[in-house]
Scaffold this motif. Structure first.
Motif, PDB file in Angstrom:
ATOM      1  N   ALA A  51       0.828  -1.210   0.000  1.00  9.04           N
ATOM      2  CA  ALA A  51       0.000   0.000   0.000  1.00  9.04           C
ATOM      3  C   ALA A  51       0.858   1.254   0.000  1.00  9.04           C
ATOM      4  N   ASP A  52       1.984   1.216   0.706  1.00  9.33           N
ATOM      5  CA  ASP A  52       2.879   2.380   0.741  1.00  9.33           C
ATOM      6  C   ASP A  52       3.490   2.648  -0.633  1.00  9.33           C
ATOM      7  N   VAL A  99       2.074   2.070  -3.480  1.00  6.23           N
ATOM      8  CA  VAL A  99       1.018   2.672  -4.288  1.00  6.23           C
ATOM      9  C   VAL A  99       0.801   4.125  -3.873  1.00  6.23           C
ATOM     10  N   ARG A 100       0.805   4.367  -2.570  1.00  5.80           N
ATOM     11  CA  ARG A 100       0.646   5.742  -2.071  1.00  5.80           C
ATOM     12  C   ARG A 100       1.769   6.631  -2.581  1.00  5.80           C
ATOM     13  N   ARG A 125       1.333   7.563  -6.133  1.00  7.78           N
ATOM     14  CA  ARG A 125       0.358   8.655  -6.234  1.00  7.78           C
ATOM     15  C   ARG A 125       1.031   9.999  -5.946  1.00  7.78           C
ATOM     16  N   GLN A 126       1.853  10.041  -4.908  1.00  9.10           N
ATOM     17  CA  GLN A 126       2.553  11.279  -4.554  1.00  9.10           C
ATOM     18  C   GLN A 126       3.488  11.728  -5.672  1.00  9.10           C
ATOM     19  N   ALA A 185      -5.171  -0.734  -2.552  1.00  8.38           N
ATOM     20  CA  ALA A 185      -4.640   0.627  -2.426  1.00  8.38           C
ATOM     21  C   ALA A 185      -4.782   1.381  -3.738  1.00  8.38           C
ATOM     22  N   GLN A 204      -8.070   2.824  -3.870  1.00  3.86           N
ATOM     23  CA  GLN A 204      -8.174   3.938  -2.922  1.00  3.86           C
ATOM     24  C   GLN A 204      -7.523   5.207  -3.457  1.00  3.86           C
ATOM     25  N   TYR A 205      -6.345   5.061  -4.085  1.00  2.00           N
ATOM     26  CA  TYR A 205      -5.569   6.220  -4.519  1.00  2.00           C
ATOM     27  C   TYR A 205      -5.769   6.577  -5.993  1.00  2.00           C
ATOM     28  N   ILE A 261      -4.775   4.783  -8.648  1.00  2.00           N
ATOM     29  CA  ILE A 261      -3.562   4.427  -9.370  1.00  2.00           C
ATOM     30  C   ILE A 261      -3.753   3.047  -9.993  1.00  2.00           C
TER      31      ILE A 261
END
Length: 285
Positions: free
Chosen positions: A23-24, A26-27, A30-31, A54, A57-58, A60
């Motif tokens: 998940a990190d 993917v986050r 996104r960033q 994730a 959620q994001y 992506i």
């Protein structure tokens, strides 16, 4: 500055030897403004479900992937697989066998380090994780390197590999592996598209060409954190000459001992059109 339409097609997570959760990754994608990220852990797809959730959620695109360990002419060769069916029972059983081989290799590395006067145990390596190892997750040489640095036997991750863990180093161990062709077949039989990873790391372009000619992957990883501009141009020409899909990715593992292994997520990428070509290869299989 956002990188709209770009994809990092080579990242690792805590499911293998990465430092961040799926998940990190993917986050972070996104960033960085990426359109897509592939999860390509070593010999496991354990991180894919979390990453897909994730991704929803994001916003992506998450590409379910794998990096399979193979061997040819006394060299470790890695084959990336994209859009594999991460729930396929035959594929999962095959990956479990690869992880058993990896575990055996890790034990032999530890024994060799002990013979060199370096007291290190598997228990220490697992304890450095700070959490229980999940059944489908893998331990790799970076985990061993982490303990070597922590105990003062190496200055940093790269030093640990150079002294002990890289091919030809003091504690390097080679174990029987699949051929690259078998790795490609496994990926295709799981519904995916095989791509030869980081050709510049093998130091043998004739070997690379023989793999492309004999084992016939669908793509070649042209852009990689360890390829300079000249290498990238060379491998892009090579991909074109063999009619292969040129891919790109950072080989992101996160940071260990203050050092980013290979490169930052998003540091090497492919265009979103690369995904279209990979998807077309799946459909044309």
């Amino acid at each position: 500055m956002e990188m709209q339409g770009l994809c990092d097609l080579h990242t690792h997570t805590t499911a293998s030897d990465g430092m961040q959760s799926p998940a990190d990754n993917v986050r972070l994608a996104r960033q960085k403004g990426l359109a897509a990220v592939a999860i390509t852990d070593h010999d496991t797809v354990a991180g894919v479900p979390e990453a897909l959730e994730a991704g929803r959620q994001y916003g992506i695109i998450v590409v379910p992937g794998i990096e399979i360990s193979t061997r040819m002419k006394e060299k470790d060769i890695h084959v990336l697989g994209y859009y594999v069916d991460y729930r396929d029972p035959v594929f999962l059983e095959r990956l479990e066998g690869l992880r058993r081989t990896r575990d055996e290799r890790n034990g032999l590395i530890i024994a060799k380090l002990n013979d060199l006067g370096i007291p290190i145990t598997m228990e220490e390596i697992k304890n450095r994780l700070g959490r229980p190892l999940e059944p489908d997750e893998t331990l790799g040489r970076p985990h061993i390197a982490d303990v070597l640095v922590a105990k003062g036997y190496a200055a940093d991750l790269r030093d640990a590999f150079d002294k002990y863990l890289a091919e030809g180093a003091a504690a390097y161990i080679s174990v029987p592996r699949l051929s690259p062709g078998e790795g490609c077949r496994w990926i295709r039989e799981a519904g995916g598209v095989p791509v030869l990873a980081h050709p510049g790391l093998y130091g043998d372009d004739e070997l690379v060409r023989s793999i492309l000619e004999q084992e016939k992957p669908d793509g070649l990883e042209v852009s990689h954190s360890d390829h300079d501009a000249a290498a990238e141009a060379k491998y892009r020409d090579m991909a074109e000459s063999y009619g292969l899909i040129p891919t790109g990715g950072s080989d992101f593992h996160g940071m260990r001992q203050g050092v980013v292994f290979h490169g930052e997520l998003g540091g090497r990428t492919a265009d979103i059109k690369t995904l279209e070509r990979l998807q077309a290869a799946v459909q044309g299989a």
